[in-house]
Motif scaffolding. Structure first.
Motif, short mmCIF file in Angstrom:
data_model
loop_
_atom_site.label_atom_id
_atom_site.label_comp_id
_atom_site.label_asym_id
_atom_site.label_seq_id
_atom_site.Cartn_x
_atom_site.Cartn_y
_atom_site.Cartn_z
N ARG A 1 0.88 -1.05 0.05
CA ARG A 1 0.03 -0.02 0.09
C ARG A 1 0.81 1.15 0.13
N ASP A 2 0.32 2.27 0.15
CA ASP A 2 0.99 3.72 -0.13
C ASP A 2 1.80 3.73 1.44
N PRO A 3 3.00 3.90 1.30
CA PRO A 3 3.74 4.13 2.58
C PRO A 3 3.96 5.33 2.81
N GLY A 4 3.43 6.58 2.20
CA GLY A 4 3.55 7.98 2.58
C GLY A 4 4.89 8.36 2.38
N LEU A 5 5.20 9.57 2.01
CA LEU A 5 6.57 10.34 2.02
C LEU A 5 7.57 10.05 2.83
N ALA A 6 6.97 10.00 4.27
CA ALA A 6 8.01 9.58 5.30
C ALA A 6 8.32 7.94 5.22
N GLY A 7 7.51 7.09 4.63
CA GLY A 7 8.06 5.72 4.52
C GLY A 7 7.68 4.95 5.61
N ASP A 8 6.27 4.69 5.78
CA ASP A 8 5.79 3.64 6.90
C ASP A 8 6.18 2.26 6.39
N THR A 9 7.16 1.80 6.84
CA THR A 9 7.69 0.40 6.29
C THR A 9 6.89 -0.78 6.57
N SER A 10 5.77 -0.54 7.07
CA SER A 10 4.71 -1.62 7.28
C SER A 10 4.02 -1.81 5.92
N ALA A 11 4.32 -0.70 5.16
CA ALA A 11 3.53 -0.98 3.79
C ALA A 11 4.40 -1.52 2.71
N VAL A 12 5.60 -2.03 3.28
CA VAL A 12 6.50 -2.80 2.35
C VAL A 12 6.68 -3.92 2.86
N GLU A 13 6.74 -4.88 1.87
CA GLU A 13 6.87 -6.50 2.18
C GLU A 13 8.13 -7.02 1.59
N TYR A 14 8.77 -7.56 2.39
CA TYR A 14 10.18 -8.42 2.03
C TYR A 14 10.05 -9.86 2.34
N LEU A 15 10.33 -10.56 1.41
CA LEU A 15 10.47 -11.96 1.59
C LEU A 15 11.88 -12.35 1.45
N ARG A 16 12.73 -12.67 2.34
CA ARG A 16 13.90 -13.09 1.97
C ARG A 16 14.48 -13.97 0.82
N ASP A 17 13.67 -15.05 1.04
CA ASP A 17 13.80 -16.48 0.14
C ASP A 17 12.41 -16.94 -0.29
N ALA A 18 12.06 -16.29 -1.51
CA ALA A 18 10.79 -16.55 -1.76
C ALA A 18 10.79 -17.02 -3.31
N VAL A 19 9.40 -17.50 -3.80
CA VAL A 19 9.10 -18.18 -5.10
C VAL A 19 8.01 -17.62 -5.72
N VAL A 20 8.20 -17.00 -6.94
CA VAL A 20 7.07 -16.40 -7.69
C VAL A 20 6.82 -17.67 -8.74
N VAL A 21 5.62 -18.32 -8.82
CA VAL A 21 5.31 -19.19 -9.61
C VAL A 21 4.28 -18.29 -10.93
N ILE A 22 4.83 -18.50 -12.08
CA ILE A 22 4.09 -17.67 -13.12
C ILE A 22 3.28 -18.71 -14.00
N GLU A 23 2.02 -18.48 -14.34
CA GLU A 23 1.23 -19.35 -15.31
C GLU A 23 0.57 -18.11 -16.31
N ALA A 24 0.75 -18.53 -17.66
CA ALA A 24 0.06 -17.85 -18.49
C ALA A 24 0.29 -16.53 -18.39
N GLY A 25 1.21 -16.02 -17.96
CA GLY A 25 1.92 -14.64 -17.87
C GLY A 25 1.45 -13.80 -16.56
N LEU A 26 0.82 -14.64 -15.83
CA LEU A 26 0.29 -14.00 -14.35
C LEU A 26 1.03 -14.58 -13.15
N ILE A 27 1.11 -13.90 -12.37
CA ILE A 27 1.64 -14.54 -10.90
C ILE A 27 0.41 -15.46 -10.35
#
Ligand code: GUN
Ligand code: ZN
Length: 433
Positions: free
Chosen positions: A15-41
């Motif tokens: 979501r929008d973290p605001g100019l000051a940067g609310d870090t709870s609006a940012v998600e970090y997954l250190r070791d993740a997998v994205v599966v892709i099918e037909a061009g979509l996640i």
């Protein structure tokens, strides 16, 4: 249906973290997998949870140690200005006449437009930009050239034919009638075709008569799902000229407003010299200011006040504006955005910088149902960043184990060298050599 997957560290805004940067609006997954099918996640999760569920036939590209982000979104750029970049010594109006208009005249020739479109798209992809809102020239064939090349790469791109029926040289003018007829034909041919989207494109108020502006507003009303893109309040001499040409209007922005060109899905580059009433109209209309830092510095236009725009509720996005701008890299664009805010006593947080170039851009373009974050169901337009891309980046990013600090170092020190790969609809469209 083929399924494949990418393994990396994921960093994106939810979501929008605001100019000051609310870090709870940012998600970090250190070791993740994205599966892709037909061009979509099709799936996103930590690797230890997701890997055991994948069939043996799923090919996994292993990029552990690199950051996987949503593809960057550049909301204002001119593809016919590939040869205008880095032109010395002029401010806006002289720059247009001396460098830009002569370069754009050459796009009457289809072969020139084809080659430029291909070169331009390669530059965007090597910089991790997967969506852009792009000015073509006044020539309809320049649009055909552009979308032909972008569809060949299966990209989600917004573009349109420039309209100018005055104050432009021979070979670069249309008329109220031909400009609209050509735009209408192009909308019917390209808007919603493959991943292409059309933008009705008045160059700026000074190069259109009232008659042409009115006709464009009617066209924008008849095709509400198209975009509108133009320039406003960029340079002081430009603003004075527009005031002379349109003395009966309250402001430069008001010219577009009165002609029906201010609405959701309209993108106005620069917006440096707006007043409170203008900023409030931007918010009420749903238009997006495209902040173009490298251009504003290079052409000497001025310092955009991001805080003022956000306080008024504007959905701001960010643009390279090449060839007024000096880099296709959204990382470099963010670096200059940061410096422009620093000069005004405000620090653009890394979280908000990330947002501006991804989910914020998608929201400004009303494309956040499709783009801007790494979530299931969105289009798999992604950029893979390498925190170790250069010796300096490697040294700097190894200092702290903090993904937003790493992103800040990447935007400050990085450019195309930091882009290890770019994916459009799940397919690799650029891999760093
Ligand atoms: N205003 C009208 N045309 C242009 C252009 O091509 N670039 C910029 N930066 N401003 C403009
Ligand atoms: Zn521009």
């Amino acid at each position: 249906m083929t399924t494949h997957a990418l393994r990396a560290s994921i960093l994106h805004c939810t979501r929008d973290p605001g100019l000051a940067g609310d870090t709870s609006a940012v998600e970090y997954l250190r070791d993740a997998v994205v599966v892709i099918e037909a061009g979509l996640i099709a799936a996103v999760a930590p690797a230890d949870a997701l890997l055991p569920t994948l069939g043996a036939d799923v090919q996994i590209e292993d990029h552990r140690g690199k950051l996987l982000l949503p593809g960057f979104i550049d909301t204002h750029v001119h593809y016919p200005q590939v040869d205008v970049i880095a032109s010395y010594g002029a401010q806006l109006l002289d720059w247009l006449n001396t460098y830009t208009f002569p370069a754009e005249t050459r796009f009457a020739e289809r072969a020139h437009a084809d080659a430029a479109a291909s070169f331009f798209l390669d530059r965007l992809l090597e910089n991790g930009t997967t969506t852009a809102s792009v000015f073509c020239t006044v020539h309809p064939e320049s649009v055909n050239a552009f979308f032909t090349e972008s569809e060949r790469r299966n990209l989600r791109m917004i573009a349109g034919k420039c309209l100018m029926d005055r104050h432009a040289p021979d070979g670069l003018r249309d008329s109220a009638i031909t400009g609209i007829a050509e735009s209408r034909d192009l909308i019917e041919r390209w808007h919603g075709h493959a991943r292409s989207l059309y933008a009705i494109t008045p160059r700026f108020a000074a190069t259109s008569t009232s008659e042409q502006l009115r006709a464009m507003g009617e066209l924008a009303g008849a095709f509400p799902s198209t975009y509108v893109q133009s320039h406003v309040a960029e340079n002081k001499a430009e603003i004075a000229w527009v005031a002379e040409l349109f003395p009966e209007f309250r402001s430069y922005l008001d010219v577009y407003d009165q002609f029906g060109l201010l609405r959701d899905r309209s993108i106005y580059a620069h917006c440096i010299y707006l007043d409170d009433a203008d900023r409030n109209r931007i918010t009420a209309s749903g238009a997006t200011p495209s902040f173009c830092p490298t251009s504003n510095l290079f052409i000497g236009s001025g310092l955009y006040n991001l805080q003022q725009a956000l306080s008024a509720g504007n959905r701001v996005s960010i643009g390279s504006d090449v060839g007024g701008g000096t880099s296709y890299s959204m990382l470099q664009t963010l670096a200059e955005a940061y410096k422009i805010q620093q000069l005004q006593g405000v620090s653009l947080s890394p979280a908000y910088a990330l947002y501006l170039a991804t989910l914020g851009g998608a929201r400004a373009l009303s494309l956040d149902d499709k783009l801007g974050s790494v979530v299931v169901g969105k289009e798999a337009d992604l950029v893979l960043l390498d925190p170790l891309a250069t010796p300096l980046l490697a040294r700097r990013t190894s200092l702290r184990d903090d993904p937003l600090d790493t992103f800040f170092a990447l935007m400050t020190l990085g450019d195309d060298r930091a882009v290890a790969a770019t994916y459009a609809a799940g397919q690799c469209v650029h891999r760093r050599r």
